[in-house]
Design a protein around this motif. Structure first.
Motif, PDB file in Angstrom:
ATOM      1  N   SER A 112       5.741  16.417  -3.381  1.00 57.41           N
ATOM      2  CA  SER A 112       5.077  15.241  -2.835  1.00 57.41           C
ATOM      3  C   SER A 112       5.710  14.005  -3.453  1.00 57.41           C
ATOM      4  N   THR A 113       5.976  13.033  -2.630  1.00 55.65           N
ATOM      5  CA  THR A 113       6.620  11.808  -3.083  1.00 55.65           C
ATOM      6  C   THR A 113       5.861  10.605  -2.557  1.00 55.65           C
ATOM      7  N   GLN A 114       5.608   9.642  -3.420  1.00 59.70           N
ATOM      8  CA  GLN A 114       4.961   8.424  -2.968  1.00 59.70           C
ATOM      9  C   GLN A 114       5.961   7.525  -2.256  1.00 59.70           C
ATOM     10  N   ILE A 115       5.550   6.983  -1.128  1.00 61.57           N
ATOM     11  CA  ILE A 115       6.367   6.034  -0.375  1.00 61.57           C
ATOM     12  C   ILE A 115       5.475   4.879   0.047  1.00 61.57           C
ATOM     13  N   THR A 116       6.081   3.814   0.523  1.00 61.02           N
ATOM     14  CA  THR A 116       5.275   2.706   1.023  1.00 61.02           C
ATOM     15  C   THR A 116       4.794   3.023   2.431  1.00 61.02           C
ATOM     16  N   MET A 171       0.848  -1.197   0.000  1.00 60.68           N
ATOM     17  CA  MET A 171       0.000   0.000   0.000  1.00 60.68           C
ATOM     18  C   MET A 171       0.885   1.249   0.000  1.00 60.68           C
ATOM     19  N   HIS A 172       0.549   2.227  -0.848  1.00 63.34           N
ATOM     20  CA  HIS A 172       1.359   3.426  -0.960  1.00 63.34           C
ATOM     21  C   HIS A 172       0.808   4.571  -0.116  1.00 63.34           C
ATOM     22  N   ALA A 173       1.711   5.421   0.309  1.00 63.10           N
ATOM     23  CA  ALA A 173       1.368   6.625   1.052  1.00 63.10           C
ATOM     24  C   ALA A 173       2.112   7.781   0.411  1.00 63.10           C
ATOM     25  N   THR A 174       1.997   8.955   0.989  1.00 66.90           N
ATOM     26  CA  THR A 174       2.614  10.153   0.419  1.00 66.90           C
ATOM     27  C   THR A 174       3.396  10.913   1.474  1.00 66.90           C
TER      28      THR A 174
END
Length: 267
Positions: free
Chosen positions: A71-75, A1-4
């Motif tokens: 903004s960067t997507q992270i796990t 699942m990805h977060a930001t």
């Protein structure tokens, strides 16, 4: 699942008052997982789910000049890891500060009694208050913003009570007399100063991590001033052959502690 992970520039964010304002504005957003404040860079790093525009919509009405930098997507696991690692680092810092101040309180109050110095006794009570501050801040690590502010306020009330005790001791010695030993005052003062410079250096980089850490930084800064005063008072006791410089510095330290408590209670 990805977060930001979103980074916001907030030009008018320069003290804990703005931090608390921002936290209250974002407090009821369930998608937010962690807030990291950098007062020197005037930046806020937000770990969250969903659109960063939702966060910006809450920040804009505060009139602090907030704008999104990136903004960067992270796990999700990385997001939780960042928060957990940050809390663990805070806890290690506070444990070190607690150990230093606890040991210095025992050492300095014993020396103050032997040296008959109101200044050293007042300074030792300040050390004890700091140890209590670090204990409360350690309890607040990883907890809610309200809990961190509550911990800081408890520390402030404790410091105020100890300051009143120190001022009472100064008054007692003024009425009944004392013969402070100047060399012991200066020697212990230098040791306490070295310990508090170490504490100030350790906490300085983390003073923007919430009201509990800001309180810890304020107390350490006050201590450096107080220790310097004890050393100067010891030299004046020797030069003037009078106990009054010791009583004066004891009073000043008590007032500094009261001022620090007032600043904490205002967070």
């Amino acid at each position: 699942m990805h977060a930001t992970m979103s980074i916001f520039c907030i030009p008018k964010m320069d003290c804990p008052s703005e931090e608390n304002l921002i936290r209250m504005a974002l407090d009821d957003l369930p998608e937010i997982r962690e807030l990291l404040f950098d007062f020197q860079a005037r930046e806020l790093k937000v770990f969250h789910h969903g659109n960063p525009a939702t966060v910006l919509d809450r920040l804009t009405p505060l009139n602090l000049g907030a704008r999104l930098l990136e903004s960067t997507q992270i796990t999700a696991s990385n997001m939780m890891g960042a928060a957990t690692g940050s809390d663990a680092e805070e806890a290690r810092t506070l444990k070190l500060l607690l150990a230093i101040n606890g040991a210095m309180f025992l050492f300095e109050i014993a020396a103050g009694i032997i040296a008959q110095s109101a200044g050293l006794i007042a300074d030792s009570l300040d050390m004890f208050a700091d140890a209590a501050v670090y204990s409360l801040a350690l309890y607040a690590v990883g907890r809610s913003t309200n809990m961190k502010v509550h911990a800081a306020h408890c520390a402030g009330w404790l410091q105020m009570a100890l300051a009143m005790g120190a001022l009472f001791e100064v008054g007692r010695r003024f009425l009944f007399g004392s013969e402070p030993q100047s060399m012991l005052m200066m020697g212990i003062g230098f040791i306490a100063l070295a310990a508090n410079v170490v504490c100030l250096y350790v906490i300085a980089k983390k003073r923007d991590r919430g009201a509990h850490m800001t309180a810890s930084y304020i107390f350490s800064a006050n201590d450096v001033v107080a220790n310097t005063g004890v050393i100067v008072a010891g030299a004046l006791v020797a030069w003037m052959n009078s106990p009054y410089p010791d009583l004066v510095i004891g009073t000043i330290i008590g007032l500094i502690v009261l001022h620090g408590a007032r600043r904490i209670l205002a967070l």
